[in-house]
Design a protein around this motif. Structure first.
Motif, short mmCIF file in Angstrom:
data_model
loop_
_atom_site.label_atom_id
_atom_site.label_comp_id
_atom_site.label_asym_id
_atom_site.label_seq_id
_atom_site.Cartn_x
_atom_site.Cartn_y
_atom_site.Cartn_z
N PRO A 85 46.89 39.53 50.62
CA PRO A 85 46.28 40.70 51.24
C PRO A 85 47.10 41.99 51.11
CG PRO A 85 47.09 39.18 52.91
CD PRO A 85 47.23 38.49 51.59
N ASP A 86 48.38 41.89 50.86
CA ASP A 86 49.20 43.09 50.73
C ASP A 86 49.42 43.51 49.28
OD1 ASP A 86 49.53 43.24 53.50
OD2 ASP A 86 51.26 41.91 53.44
N LEU A 87 48.74 42.86 48.36
CA LEU A 87 48.89 43.16 46.94
C LEU A 87 47.81 44.12 46.50
CD1 LEU A 87 50.43 42.37 44.32
CD2 LEU A 87 48.70 40.61 43.98
N ASP A 88 48.21 45.24 45.92
CA ASP A 88 47.24 46.20 45.41
C ASP A 88 46.81 45.81 44.01
OD1 ASP A 88 47.27 47.81 47.67
OD2 ASP A 88 48.83 49.13 46.90
N LEU A 89 45.54 45.93 43.75
CA LEU A 89 44.96 45.62 42.45
C LEU A 89 44.74 46.92 41.69
CD1 LEU A 89 43.49 43.56 40.54
CD2 LEU A 89 41.41 44.13 41.79
N LEU A 90 45.18 46.96 40.44
CA LEU A 90 44.94 48.11 39.56
C LEU A 90 44.01 47.69 38.44
CD1 LEU A 90 48.54 49.58 39.12
CD2 LEU A 90 46.73 50.39 40.64
N GLY A 105 43.25 47.62 34.75
CA GLY A 105 44.11 47.72 33.58
C GLY A 105 43.37 47.77 32.27
N ALA A 106 42.06 47.70 32.30
CA ALA A 106 41.26 47.79 31.09
C ALA A 106 40.04 48.64 31.41
CB ALA A 106 40.84 46.40 30.59
N ASP A 107 39.76 49.59 30.54
CA ASP A 107 38.69 50.54 30.80
C ASP A 107 37.32 49.90 30.92
OD1 ASP A 107 40.74 52.37 30.57
OD2 ASP A 107 40.05 53.23 28.68
N ASP A 108 37.09 48.81 30.18
CA ASP A 108 35.75 48.24 30.14
C ASP A 108 35.41 47.34 31.32
OD1 ASP A 108 37.57 46.34 29.17
OD2 ASP A 108 36.12 45.45 27.81
N VAL A 109 36.30 47.23 32.29
CA VAL A 109 36.00 46.51 33.53
C VAL A 109 36.24 47.41 34.75
CG1 VAL A 109 36.30 44.17 32.64
CG2 VAL A 109 38.29 45.43 33.51
N LEU A 110 36.23 48.70 34.51
CA LEU A 110 36.48 49.67 35.56
C LEU A 110 35.55 49.47 36.76
CD1 LEU A 110 37.38 52.42 36.85
CD2 LEU A 110 35.69 53.47 35.39
N LEU A 111 34.27 49.44 36.52
CA LEU A 111 33.32 49.35 37.63
C LEU A 111 33.51 48.06 38.42
CD1 LEU A 111 30.99 50.60 39.20
CD2 LEU A 111 29.43 49.54 37.55
N GLU A 112 33.60 46.96 37.72
CA GLU A 112 33.72 45.67 38.38
C GLU A 112 34.97 45.59 39.25
OE1 GLU A 112 33.11 46.30 35.20
OE2 GLU A 112 31.59 44.96 34.40
N LEU A 113 36.10 46.04 38.73
CA LEU A 113 37.34 45.95 39.49
C LEU A 113 37.41 46.99 40.60
CD1 LEU A 113 39.84 45.04 36.65
CD2 LEU A 113 38.83 43.57 38.39
N ALA A 114 36.82 48.15 40.39
CA ALA A 114 36.77 49.14 41.47
C ALA A 114 35.97 48.59 42.64
CB ALA A 114 36.17 50.45 40.97
N LEU A 115 34.85 47.95 42.34
CA LEU A 115 34.03 47.35 43.40
C LEU A 115 34.75 46.19 44.08
CD1 LEU A 115 30.54 47.44 41.67
CD2 LEU A 115 31.37 48.93 43.51
N ALA A 116 35.69 45.56 43.36
CA ALA A 116 36.46 44.46 43.94
C ALA A 116 37.62 44.96 44.79
CB ALA A 116 36.97 43.54 42.82
N GLY A 117 37.82 46.29 44.82
CA GLY A 117 38.84 46.84 45.69
C GLY A 117 40.07 47.40 45.00
N ALA A 118 40.03 47.60 43.70
CA ALA A 118 41.17 48.18 43.00
C ALA A 118 41.51 49.55 43.57
CB ALA A 118 40.89 48.29 41.51
N VAL A 119 42.80 49.86 43.59
CA VAL A 119 43.24 51.13 44.19
C VAL A 119 43.73 52.13 43.15
CG1 VAL A 119 43.81 50.04 46.38
CG2 VAL A 119 45.57 50.26 44.60
N GLY A 120 43.64 51.79 41.88
CA GLY A 120 44.08 52.70 40.82
C GLY A 120 43.61 52.22 39.47
N TRP A 121 43.82 53.06 38.47
CA TRP A 121 43.34 52.75 37.12
C TRP A 121 44.38 53.18 36.11
CZ3 TRP A 121 38.73 55.93 34.68
CH2 TRP A 121 38.35 55.36 33.47
#
Length: 117
Positions: free
Chosen positions: A2-7, A9-25
């Motif tokens: 829970p304390d690990l931030d997700l970034l 790391g690949a442009d073609d999964v931006l939307l999916e990972l942003a929706l999963a809670g990523a905090v940066g790109w």
């Protein structure tokens, strides 16, 4: 973790990972189309699918190059086409092959024709 931030790391999964809670790109293609990329990222992390999805679909043919071996060449070519000099690649990279160059050129020109910058 829970304390690990997700970034992202690949442009073609931006939307999916942003929706999963990523905090940066960690991004490549914003070098070629910065305004459209920032708009997409902000909409994606806000969960604004109405804004993000059409933009993601338009940019995805280019964003997909970020997960290929030739991603540096593709991004630099798109930068050049968009009027943001990317310059030639340095060894050991080589220029894109004819069909690859044509695909990147067509996708970039289409995005620019749609007003994506």
């Amino acid at each position: 973790a829970p304390d690990l931030d997700l970034l992202i790391g690949a442009d073609d999964v931006l939307l999916e990972l942003a929706l999963a809670g990523a905090v940066g790109w960690i991004a490549g293609y914003p070098n070629a189309l910065p305004a459209a990329s920032v708009t997409l990222y902000r909409a994606a992390v806000a969960g604004d699918l109405e804004s993000a999805l059409p933009l993601y679909k338009s940019l995805h043919p280019l964003l997909r190059w970020d997960s290929k071996t030739e991603f540096v060449q593709a991004i630099k070519l798109s930068m050049d086409i968009a009027g943001r000099p990317g310059g030639p690649v340095r060894p050991p990279r080589a220029a894109l092959a004819g069909d690859q160059e044509s695909a990147v050129r067509a996708a970039t020109e289409k995005a620019l024709a749609e007003g994506l910058r």
